[in-house]
Design a protein around this motif. Sequence first.
Motif, PDB file in Angstrom:
ATOM      1  N   ASP A  64       0.829  -1.208   0.000  1.00 58.70           N
ATOM      2  CA  ASP A  64       0.000   0.000   0.000  1.00 58.70           C
ATOM      3  C   ASP A  64       0.864   1.258   0.000  1.00 58.70           C
ATOM      4  OD1 ASP A  64      -2.315  -1.510   0.011  1.00 58.70           O
ATOM      5  OD2 ASP A  64      -2.523  -1.466   2.204  1.00 58.70           O
ATOM      6  N   VAL A  65       1.907   1.250   0.828  1.00 58.82           N
ATOM      7  CA  VAL A  65       2.832   2.386   0.846  1.00 58.82           C
ATOM      8  C   VAL A  65       3.454   2.560  -0.540  1.00 58.82           C
ATOM      9  CG1 VAL A  65       5.044   3.227   1.742  1.00 58.82           C
ATOM     10  CG2 VAL A  65       3.364   2.196   3.305  1.00 58.82           C
ATOM     11  N   ALA A  66       3.917   1.435  -1.112  1.00 61.81           N
ATOM     12  CA  ALA A  66       4.570   1.490  -2.430  1.00 61.81           C
ATOM     13  C   ALA A  66       3.618   2.063  -3.480  1.00 61.81           C
ATOM     14  CB  ALA A  66       5.040   0.094  -2.837  1.00 61.81           C
ATOM     15  N   ALA A  67       2.351   1.636  -3.415  1.00 63.01           N
ATOM     16  CA  ALA A  67       1.389   2.115  -4.416  1.00 63.01           C
ATOM     17  C   ALA A  67       1.196   3.627  -4.306  1.00 63.01           C
ATOM     18  CB  ALA A  67       0.055   1.390  -4.255  1.00 63.01           C
ATOM     19  N   GLN A  68       1.207   4.134  -3.066  1.00 59.02           N
ATOM     20  CA  GLN A  68       1.056   5.580  -2.886  1.00 59.02           C
ATOM     21  C   GLN A  68       2.242   6.337  -3.479  1.00 59.02           C
ATOM     22  OE1 GLN A  68      -0.004   5.387   1.544  1.00 59.02           O
ATOM     23  NE2 GLN A  68      -1.114   7.223   0.872  1.00 59.02           N
ATOM     24  N   LEU A  69       3.442   5.790  -3.263  1.00 50.33           N
ATOM     25  CA  LEU A  69       4.633   6.453  -3.811  1.00 50.33           C
ATOM     26  C   LEU A  69       4.628   6.390  -5.340  1.00 50.33           C
ATOM     27  CD1 LEU A  69       7.313   5.117  -1.267  1.00 50.33           C
ATOM     28  CD2 LEU A  69       6.314   7.423  -1.352  1.00 50.33           C
ATOM     29  N   ARG A  70       4.303   5.225  -5.870  1.00 45.87           N
ATOM     30  CA  ARG A  70       4.305   5.065  -7.343  1.00 45.87           C
ATOM     31  C   ARG A  70       3.281   5.976  -7.999  1.00 45.87           C
ATOM     32  NH1 ARG A  70       3.954  -1.012  -6.322  1.00 45.87           N
ATOM     33  NH2 ARG A  70       6.133  -1.580  -5.935  1.00 45.87           N
ATOM     34  N   ALA A  71       2.156   6.185  -7.300  1.00 42.09           N
ATOM     35  CA  ALA A  71       1.110   7.038  -7.872  1.00 42.09           C
ATOM     36  C   ALA A  71       1.638   8.450  -8.106  1.00 42.09           C
ATOM     37  CB  ALA A  71      -0.106   7.069  -6.953  1.00 42.09           C
ATOM     38  N   ARG A  72       2.701   8.807  -7.388  1.00 43.00           N
ATOM     39  CA  ARG A  72       3.307  10.127  -7.592  1.00 43.00           C
ATOM     40  C   ARG A  72       4.625  10.026  -8.365  1.00 43.00           C
ATOM     41  NH1 ARG A  72       4.775  12.189  -3.216  1.00 43.00           N
ATOM     42  NH2 ARG A  72       4.462  10.381  -1.885  1.00 43.00           N
ATOM     43  N   GLY A  73       4.795   8.912  -9.095  1.00 41.30           N
ATOM     44  CA  GLY A  73       5.935   8.811 -10.004  1.00 41.30           C
ATOM     45  C   GLY A  73       7.235   8.381  -9.356  1.00 41.30           C
ATOM     46  N   ILE A  74       7.160   7.861  -8.115  1.00 43.49           N
ATOM     47  CA  ILE A  74       8.381   7.445  -7.417  1.00 43.49           C
ATOM     48  C   ILE A  74       8.549   5.938  -7.561  1.00 43.49           C
ATOM     49  CG2 ILE A  74       9.566   7.377  -5.190  1.00 43.49           C
ATOM     50  CD1 ILE A  74       7.644   9.771  -4.403  1.00 43.49           C
ATOM     51  N   SER A  75       9.621   5.521  -8.234  1.00 40.08           N
ATOM     52  CA  SER A  75       9.867   4.090  -8.460  1.00 40.08           C
ATOM     53  C   SER A  75      10.165   3.399  -7.129  1.00 40.08           C
ATOM     54  CB  SER A  75      11.041   3.916  -9.420  1.00 40.08           C
ATOM     55  OG  SER A  75      11.375   2.554  -9.532  1.00 40.08           O
ATOM     56  N   THR A  76       9.407   2.359  -6.844  1.00 45.13           N
ATOM     57  CA  THR A  76       9.464   1.747  -5.516  1.00 45.13           C
ATOM     58  C   THR A  76       9.438   0.229  -5.595  1.00 45.13           C
ATOM     59  OG1 THR A  76       8.229   3.653  -4.660  1.00 45.13           O
ATOM     60  CG2 THR A  76       8.343   1.701  -3.238  1.00 45.13           C
ATOM     61  N   GLU A  77      10.285  -0.414  -4.786  1.00 43.19           N
ATOM     62  CA  GLU A  77      10.240  -1.864  -4.607  1.00 43.19           C
ATOM     63  C   GLU A  77       9.825  -2.172  -3.180  1.00 43.19           C
ATOM     64  OE1 GLU A  77      13.884  -3.976  -5.686  1.00 43.19           O
ATOM     65  OE2 GLU A  77      14.298  -2.479  -7.225  1.00 43.19           O
ATOM     66  N   VAL A  78       9.285  -3.369  -2.989  1.00 46.89           N
ATOM     67  CA  VAL A  78       8.953  -3.835  -1.648  1.00 46.89           C
ATOM     68  C   VAL A  78       9.851  -5.031  -1.338  1.00 46.89           C
ATOM     69  CG1 VAL A  78       7.150  -4.912  -0.225  1.00 46.89           C
ATOM     70  CG2 VAL A  78       6.563  -3.038  -1.800  1.00 46.89           C
TER      71      VAL A  78
ATOM     72  N   ALA B 104      14.454  14.241  -3.592  1.00 41.83           N
ATOM     73  CA  ALA B 104      14.988  15.349  -4.393  1.00 41.83           C
ATOM     74  C   ALA B 104      14.958  14.949  -5.861  1.00 41.83           C
ATOM     75  CB  ALA B 104      16.414  15.670  -3.956  1.00 41.83           C
ATOM     76  N   GLU B 105      14.765  15.947  -6.722  1.00 39.50           N
ATOM     77  CA  GLU B 105      14.652  15.713  -8.155  1.00 39.50           C
ATOM     78  C   GLU B 105      15.777  14.810  -8.680  1.00 39.50           C
ATOM     79  OE1 GLU B 105      12.236  16.549 -10.155  1.00 39.50           O
ATOM     80  OE2 GLU B 105      13.218  15.929 -12.016  1.00 39.50           O
ATOM     81  N   GLU B 106      17.012  15.037  -8.215  1.00 31.44           N
ATOM     82  CA  GLU B 106      18.140  14.277  -8.762  1.00 31.44           C
ATOM     83  C   GLU B 106      18.177  12.831  -8.252  1.00 31.44           C
ATOM     84  OE1 GLU B 106      18.426  16.936  -6.836  1.00 31.44           O
ATOM     85  OE2 GLU B 106      20.002  16.703  -5.313  1.00 31.44           O
ATOM     86  N   ASP B 107      17.358  12.536  -7.233  1.00 33.58           N
ATOM     87  CA  ASP B 107      17.292  11.161  -6.737  1.00 33.58           C
ATOM     88  C   ASP B 107      16.085  10.404  -7.283  1.00 33.58           C
ATOM     89  OD1 ASP B 107      19.599  11.293  -5.217  1.00 33.58           O
ATOM     90  OD2 ASP B 107      18.530  12.083  -3.465  1.00 33.58           O
ATOM     91  N   LEU B 108      15.194  11.129  -7.960  1.00 35.97           N
ATOM     92  CA  LEU B 108      13.934  10.511  -8.386  1.00 35.97           C
ATOM     93  C   LEU B 108      14.185   9.382  -9.365  1.00 35.97           C
ATOM     94  CD1 LEU B 108      10.885  10.691  -8.050  1.00 35.97           C
ATOM     95  CD2 LEU B 108      10.822  12.313  -9.946  1.00 35.97           C
ATOM     96  N   ARG B 109      15.043   9.608 -10.347  1.00 33.89           N
ATOM     97  CA  ARG B 109      15.405   8.548 -11.282  1.00 33.89           C
ATOM     98  C   ARG B 109      16.891   8.619 -11.570  1.00 33.89           C
ATOM     99  NH1 ARG B 109      11.440  11.771 -13.518  1.00 33.89           N
ATOM    100  NH2 ARG B 109       9.913  10.136 -13.233  1.00 33.89           N
ATOM    101  N   PRO B 110      17.445   7.564 -12.198  1.00 31.35           N
ATOM    102  CA  PRO B 110      18.889   7.593 -12.464  1.00 31.35           C
ATOM    103  C   PRO B 110      19.249   8.817 -13.305  1.00 31.35           C
ATOM    104  CG  PRO B 110      17.969   5.423 -13.001  1.00 31.35           C
ATOM    105  CD  PRO B 110      16.812   6.319 -12.687  1.00 31.35           C
ATOM    106  N   GLN B 111      20.279   9.533 -12.892  1.00 30.72           N
ATOM    107  CA  GLN B 111      20.751  10.690 -13.638  1.00 30.72           C
ATOM    108  C   GLN B 111      21.935  10.282 -14.497  1.00 30.72           C
ATOM    109  OE1 GLN B 111      19.410  14.084 -13.063  1.00 30.72           O
ATOM    110  NE2 GLN B 111      17.859  12.639 -12.356  1.00 30.72           N
TER     111      GLN B 111
END
Lengths: 450, 450
Positions: A368-382, A434-441
């Motif tokens: 559930d936590v992961a789904a909330q993060l992903r809904a805002r575009g944050i790549s998440t594993e459990v 932070a923006e630079e941590d959101l996805r691989p730069q």
Amino acid sequence: MARTASLSGFPEWLPQERVVEQHVLDTLRRVFELHGFGSIETRAVETVGQLLRKGEIDKEVYGLSRLQDDDDSAAKSDPNALALHFDLTVPFARYVVENAGYLAFPFRRYQMQKVWRGERPQEGRAREFTQADIDVVGDGELPFRYDVEIVLVIAEALSALPIPEFRLRVNNRKLSEGFYRGIGLEDTAGVLRSIDKLEKIGAEKVAELLRTELGATQEQAEAALKLATIQTTDTSFVEQVRALGVEHPLLEEGLTELEQVVAAASSRAPGKVVADLSIARGLDYYTGTVVETVLVGHEQLGSICSGGRYESLASKGSKTFPGVGLSIGVTRLVSRILSQEFATASRSVPTAVLVTLNDEDSWSAAQDVAAQLRARGISTEVAAKADKFGKQIKFADRRGIPFVWFTDAEGAHQVKDIRSGEQVAADPAVWTPAEEDLRPQVIARVAAEV
Amino acid sequence: MARTASLSGFPEWLPQERVVEQHVLDTLRRVFELHGFGSIETRAVETVGQLLRKGEIDKEVYGLSRLQDDDDSAAKSDPNALALHFDLTVPFARYVVENAGYLAFPFRRYQMQKVWRGERPQEGRAREFTQADIDVVGDGELPFRYDVEIVLVIAEALSALPIPEFRLRVNNRKLSEGFYRGIGLEDTAGVLRSIDKLEKIGAEKVAELLRTELGATQEQAEAALKLATIQTTDTSFVEQVRALGVEHPLLEEGLTELEQVVAAASSRAPGKVVADLSIARGLDYYTGTVVETVLVGHEQLGSICSGGRYESLASKGSKTFPGVGLSIGVTRLVSRILSQEFATASRSVPTAVLVTLNDEDSWSAAQDVAAQLRARGISTEVAAKADKFGKQIKFADRRGIPFVWFTDAEGAHQVKDIRSGEQVAADPAVWTPAEEDLRPQVIARVAAEV
């Protein structure tokens, strides 16, 4: 980059390297689409007849045959036999002819696909590699301005990549051919083929070729070579050519065209484009603008982007389809970016957050936590197991995931940056890295300009 | 979609169709990356020995040979001969073994590439097609929870596509094999192969196969068939299986595993997943969870997404790499989306704005306007000729470009929506089209959920 490909000539990237390649492809796509180029893909397979029509040497082509067919020696000489495409221009020409009734001309497309050549692999030359092509094709006619435009688009696209300085070397076939005719050399294709060898064999040997193979006089050979030495970053090449005292209507046409390209480029992409009258391009179908591109300081890599104008790439009955296009050697560029570390990826996984497990029963709450993060575009594993937290953190660390998420038995959330060790209370509905941590730069050691 | 491919089995899309395919690929990439799957690509080419190692029938494989080699009949029986990959699983297994030292396990990757099969083309079956695979691979061990997770990821990914209702039909090899053992049928692979034919040849013929080819009694055949009829959208299949009165430790293990998948799916992806105990999957390497997926109402299309758990997809010395993965048939899906018009692209070009020319001298100023628009992400073309405005507007209309831009001799700007005819004053530094006009939209006739 200590790894070598397990099949010579067929490079494969590790996940972290692939992030860099994706960045290159995504960047090219973005710039091409901003300039109104749409994507198409053609099948990897053409008939042998189609591939060899333009007189390309056949030893580079991989033929296909189904493994259970016992005898395909007959099939190979069959023009309907199948083979892998060796570039994207020939397939594109076929696509335009086949679909002309469905396309809006001038048709602009980009195409980023793998191509195959059965050559001996060497530095900068693979058997399977990715090209990124842009072309504009007209139905019957295509204004010259597209030549100017396509050079500017490519200069912008290459400027957006994490590569060192590059130089588009531009010439015009009409200019060269008109000049050769003006000095009395009529086998202009032959002269171009000889001039094309200038960098490899030197001026003296080219002069000899011109004399012995094309019957040029010493004077003619010298004039042709003099033309090929002209190189300017502005339009002053025009005067330098005129100073050679040769006259021919085709030469005039070529001078005017090349002048337009270089004038526009010197103001809109200063330093990126040079008029280089030694550029010939081997292929016969170019009829005007011709381009090769070098990475400054990496000239031995060969051209990283080539192409030009072709008055009749394709034809259908009495119709012809003139075009102008350029092709970027993506694999060649990415190989160099990686081997020279022009750029590196900040991590190999898209994942920004690992949600840890308190106990085996907390997996569903963690989802559930992961789904909330992903809904805002944050790549998440459990996490898959409720190991000790130290082990779960190590798991994230080993995979290069920057954040771990904890939810205690009371449902209170905390997130820890495992690089700094900083741990804070967080709400899965609002917390964002932070923006630079959101996805691989992709971090460039050489500066990309766009 | 009246067009047919010029080479049977090798589909190609028109620009507007390609927009839909790109949307599908971009959507899958987004969902996969949100779940921590990183991209890799493997070469298109494997050795014949590698491809046939898992016992795949060889008639589907395209072998490669350089056209100038006169005799390759010898080469074809050579396990080092080259051939095109027919799926992404075999190449991925090789990649994992070759690069194990560089990968962080459990390694999660997605891979979207073309594959080739030399089969006779038919509806839903091409010779060249794109697959999109996700797999999680462990080093030595891989918790079962990844089976649950991967089913949820795929359900989310498919839900985000413009396709009608779909159903993941899930079974577990341990369950089936344990059951067959429990009733005294030891050639479990043989029984699975027979059950796999259930939909094609019917229950009676399968019973006959089981009796004549596998020596089953009438009672055993009936029990095996009864198991295969069980289908539930919740975990009630467990009771139904128990009611058959068969006992075996492997059966118990399979029941527990499948129960976990279906329990999680019925709460997190309700209606998307069914326990279907008739699902067998032909390939031998599956050892637990197996999945096939149908589009409801389009069952004759075949499975659009298949895969499962393999305890040892790859091995290296004494090490094994267990994995679980699913593969989406992208070309099969896109063909159906296009032929049934489940979705269409709002236009075929990325271009939102055509900047017109007042006169031939205004091209450079028009490029300045275009550059300002592009800097804010607005795809823009510049007219190549100063035709009459009516002709320039027609040009935009023919290419499907929604807006044309005018700059008069005094430098005043106006932009016209050529669909409504509305024309307004505009500043190139701030004007922005409506979000839905910014780039081509993929409009779903069936609703995507994400």
